[in-house]
Design a protein around this motif. Sequence first.
Motif, PDB file in Angstrom:
ATOM      1  N   TYR A 146       5.983  16.610   7.217  1.00  0.00           N
ATOM      2  CA  TYR A 146       5.370  15.310   6.906  1.00  0.00           C
ATOM      3  C   TYR A 146       6.390  14.166   6.938  1.00  0.00           C
ATOM      4  N   ASN A 147       7.511  14.412   7.569  1.00  0.00           N
ATOM      5  CA  ASN A 147       8.468  13.330   7.804  1.00  0.00           C
ATOM      6  C   ASN A 147       8.002  12.508   9.003  1.00  0.00           C
ATOM      7  N   ALA A 167       0.838  -1.198   0.000  1.00  0.00           N
ATOM      8  CA  ALA A 167       0.000   0.000   0.000  1.00  0.00           C
ATOM      9  C   ALA A 167       0.869   1.242   0.000  1.00  0.00           C
ATOM     10  N   PRO A 168       0.322   2.338  -0.545  1.00  0.00           N
ATOM     11  CA  PRO A 168       0.922   3.657  -0.333  1.00  0.00           C
ATOM     12  C   PRO A 168       0.055   4.458   0.629  1.00  0.00           C
ATOM     13  N   ASP A 169       0.637   5.478   1.243  1.00  0.00           N
ATOM     14  CA  ASP A 169      -0.161   6.437   2.004  1.00  0.00           C
ATOM     15  C   ASP A 169       0.275   7.831   1.576  1.00  0.00           C
ATOM     16  N   PHE A 170      -0.592   8.499   0.792  1.00  0.00           N
ATOM     17  CA  PHE A 170      -0.304   9.828   0.276  1.00  0.00           C
ATOM     18  C   PHE A 170      -0.676  10.865   1.328  1.00  0.00           C
ATOM     19  N   GLN A 171       0.255  11.757   1.621  1.00  0.00           N
ATOM     20  CA  GLN A 171       0.035  12.749   2.658  1.00  0.00           C
ATOM     21  C   GLN A 171      -0.667  13.987   2.111  1.00  0.00           C
ATOM     22  N   GLU A 172      -1.165  14.807   3.031  1.00  0.00           N
ATOM     23  CA  GLU A 172      -1.985  15.952   2.670  1.00  0.00           C
ATOM     24  C   GLU A 172      -1.190  17.031   1.938  1.00  0.00           C
ATOM     25  N   ASP A 173       0.143  17.004   2.017  1.00  0.00           N
ATOM     26  CA  ASP A 173       0.934  17.963   1.244  1.00  0.00           C
ATOM     27  C   ASP A 173       0.942  17.622  -0.237  1.00  0.00           C
ATOM     28  N   SER A 174       0.366  16.454  -0.584  1.00  0.00           N
ATOM     29  CA  SER A 174       0.291  15.973  -1.972  1.00  0.00           C
ATOM     30  C   SER A 174       1.667  15.775  -2.593  1.00  0.00           C
ATOM     31  N   ARG A 175       2.673  15.625  -1.743  1.00  0.00           N
ATOM     32  CA  ARG A 175       4.034  15.376  -2.220  1.00  0.00           C
ATOM     33  C   ARG A 175       4.655  14.145  -1.568  1.00  0.00           C
ATOM     34  N   LYS A 199       9.945   5.882   1.266  1.00  0.00           N
ATOM     35  CA  LYS A 199       9.284   7.188   1.216  1.00  0.00           C
ATOM     36  C   LYS A 199       9.640   7.839  -0.111  1.00  0.00           C
ATOM     37  N   PHE A 200       8.652   8.487  -0.714  1.00  0.00           N
ATOM     38  CA  PHE A 200       8.895   9.257  -1.932  1.00  0.00           C
ATOM     39  C   PHE A 200       8.404  10.671  -1.687  1.00  0.00           C
ATOM     40  N   VAL A 201       9.198  11.653  -2.100  1.00  0.00           N
ATOM     41  CA  VAL A 201       8.797  13.056  -1.976  1.00  0.00           C
ATOM     42  C   VAL A 201       8.891  13.697  -3.355  1.00  0.00           C
ATOM     43  N   ALA A 202       7.731  14.080  -3.896  1.00  0.00           N
ATOM     44  CA  ALA A 202       7.694  14.714  -5.211  1.00  0.00           C
ATOM     45  C   ALA A 202       8.230  16.140  -5.127  1.00  0.00           C
ATOM     46  N   ASP A 203       8.784  16.618  -6.229  1.00  0.00           N
ATOM     47  CA  ASP A 203       9.331  17.972  -6.263  1.00  0.00           C
ATOM     48  C   ASP A 203       8.246  19.016  -6.025  1.00  0.00           C
ATOM     49  N   ARG A 204       7.046  18.728  -6.503  1.00  0.00           N
ATOM     50  CA  ARG A 204       5.908  19.605  -6.244  1.00  0.00           C
ATOM     51  C   ARG A 204       4.655  18.727  -6.213  1.00  0.00           C
ATOM     52  N   PRO A 205       3.504  19.244  -5.789  1.00  0.00           N
ATOM     53  CA  PRO A 205       2.314  18.393  -5.648  1.00  0.00           C
ATOM     54  C   PRO A 205       2.008  17.594  -6.912  1.00  0.00           C
ATOM     55  N   PHE A 206       1.675  16.317  -6.713  1.00  0.00           N
ATOM     56  CA  PHE A 206       1.430  15.405  -7.825  1.00  0.00           C
ATOM     57  C   PHE A 206       0.430  15.972  -8.825  1.00  0.00           C
ATOM     58  N   HIS A 207      -0.694  16.474  -8.315  1.00  0.00           N
ATOM     59  CA  HIS A 207      -1.764  16.893  -9.210  1.00  0.00           C
ATOM     60  C   HIS A 207      -1.460  18.207  -9.925  1.00  0.00           C
ATOM     61  N   SER A 208      -0.323  18.848  -9.601  1.00  0.00           N
ATOM     62  CA  SER A 208       0.049  20.084 -10.289  1.00  0.00           C
ATOM     63  C   SER A 208       0.727  19.814 -11.624  1.00  0.00           C
ATOM     64  N   TYR A 209       1.091  18.546 -11.873  1.00  0.00           N
ATOM     65  CA  TYR A 209       1.721  18.188 -13.139  1.00  0.00           C
ATOM     66  C   TYR A 209       0.633  17.939 -14.182  1.00  0.00           C
ATOM     67  N   THR A 210       0.659  18.715 -15.248  1.00  0.00           N
ATOM     68  CA  THR A 210      -0.311  18.503 -16.324  1.00  0.00           C
ATOM     69  C   THR A 210      -0.108  17.141 -16.967  1.00  0.00           C
TER      70      THR A 210
END
Length: 699
Positions: free
Chosen positions: A604-605, A377-385, A400-411
């Motif tokens: 969110y660490n 399972a994954p658990d996506f945090q409220e920062d969306s990153r 743990k994975f930390v996106a450079d910016r919120p996932f949904h901000s990528y077109t």
Amino acid sequence: MVDLTRRNVMATSVAAALGASVSGVVSAEDSDTPKAPWIDGNLQRFATTAFGAEVTGPFVMQTNELIFSLQHPSRENPAPYNKGGVGVVEGFQFELDGDNDDFTELTPPQTDEERSTVRVAGGEYKLLVQEGDPIDGGEEKFGHPVTPDGVDIATFAGSRYGDTGYNQDMNQFVATNDDGTEGYLFTNIETSPGDITRMPISRDEDGNWHADLENTKNLVNTEAFRELGGTRINCYGDLSPWDTPMSAEENYAHPRVSGPATVSDIVEAGSGIGLRGGAEFWNRPNPVEVQEVIDDMFGDDSWTLQGSWALSGIELLAYHLGADPVDQEDGENTLNPIGDGYPNPYRYGYIVEIRDPTSDDPTPVKHWCMGRAAFEAPDFQEDSRSVYLTSDGENKGIYKFVADRPFHSYTDAMDVAGTLYVAKVTNEEAAKNEPPTDVDLEIEWVKLGHASNREVEAWIAEYDGITQVDYLETHADTDWENDLDQALREADKAVAKHGNQDYITGEEILAWAEQYEERGPNGIDEELRKVPFLETRAAAKEIDTSIEFRKAEGVDSIEGAKPGDYLYIGISELNDGMSDSEGDIRMQRVDGGVVYRAELEPDYNISTLEPVVVGADASDPPSVIDDAPINIDNVLVLEDGRVLLCEDAAQYRRSYPNDALWVYDPEDSDGDRGHGNVVGGDKDNSGRSHDRGDGNAEE
């Protein structure tokens, strides 16, 4: 009625093939670990599932009603509990007001009738859909992938990762109205090829839920999914903060080394004998048979190829993708090698997002840059990153994975980029043979690498087109078309000793690790940057991280979690790498497992895993283990902070053979670790229960 006495439980349980003990041998002879079982809070049994079935896929909707799956029940149960399915608890809402007495705890099942059904403490469990039900206008069956020509995968001969459509797991509901009484239910089917279904459901004015099977779809039977390579072993998942379902591919077949072994060990030994994992045999004709071949070939020097059992169903996946089933003859599966269309192993073991979930054609996205593992399972945090990921099985990591910016901000989802980390346990107490109750695991996150989905997919594509023919032609001297049996034996021996030369080599992994140690994760040569993303577990082992967890299962935090809230992780069995004499974790074993929680920090660490639920020892008597949680798999945090704990249990010495769903309330606690609640039986001063059983643990 099936006889569900203790005498025949293990003999008749279909769950043995896919359940708690699936990735290793569970010992029923573990030591009497102090303070196990133990609860820091209060625990109540809310449900027991039908014999043979796990409790999987819990989801509580806006109406506070619970959905969960009936995964692989015994075929000997009376209908309808002899078929896998998905159901809802009607007539009961979890009272999300902090009050933990909104139901009377369910008693253990006492009769065969109770053991062969689904029982709940409130309301009634109603099945909405079951394996094989006609869907999509009668064109397909629920949970049944098909070939591009529309042929049901169930019609082919060959190895199977469970019966087609039998293993429902994740459920995520995306509402289409404000009060949450209409929407789409997304369900994982944990098979190979895997499936993700989308089913419209609605609640009428009388509080009854209905499924629209006419408009239910197997999403994998689309060109969009086939372009990704399809999917396999879809386990649990999550609903992202932007309301898209996230399905985890639990690709148990990924280990290239077995148990605690490393690629360095193989290179130093000059051979993979005793060390190699099942992944190296991915494109062998009928790959699931390789363990039997290794046993025959090496005799007393044989060893367990970790993950080899999960090579089952790969050939069915090939047919699903469009490969010519040349190995089918007179209804039997032959060793004739499959050519074009054979699946690329590096395309499985990822988090699959369903974008545009309510549209006519939802868009599947595999987040290649989040690493490759047997993701429970994954658990996506409220920062969306920030995303936390658990990998199920023996000697696995927590990531743990930390996106450079919120996932949904990528077109374009292929542009999603970020940093992949793996956990390392740093505190000395974890390696002192202490009981799990007494040890918080201090976590440091070690950076493995940075990449985008587009970059990782390009690296993966380098290995597209490798077939079963290549396995023979790369590794055998004998021409397989002249003598298939001899060529196959030569290839199996060569791969066992020296590895599969068609994929990333051990030398490449060691070269990456050497550069990592010398230059750090940002100084890796371009041609080696792929290593930690495609061979995540093997790479993490080479840089001395804690690839020791057994079995890391569900992970979840409260919806809308903020810093100060808790994330929960289920460790279904605390043994093997977590209780051996090497590495960072050497605690006393608890085969019944542990549930940890970690406080989310301002960024969110998480840095500390604190035990809050400790399961029973396998040797505990029924007086203890009947009322203790064992082998917690999926976890779901409710809005009021309570946690649903779902069992995938080996049962041990319980007087009943059913898995349970428990409600854990952390608030009903005095907060003192030393004074938690030891579960079951009469207690002595050590916090252990007196053994009132016969002293003989059942295997």
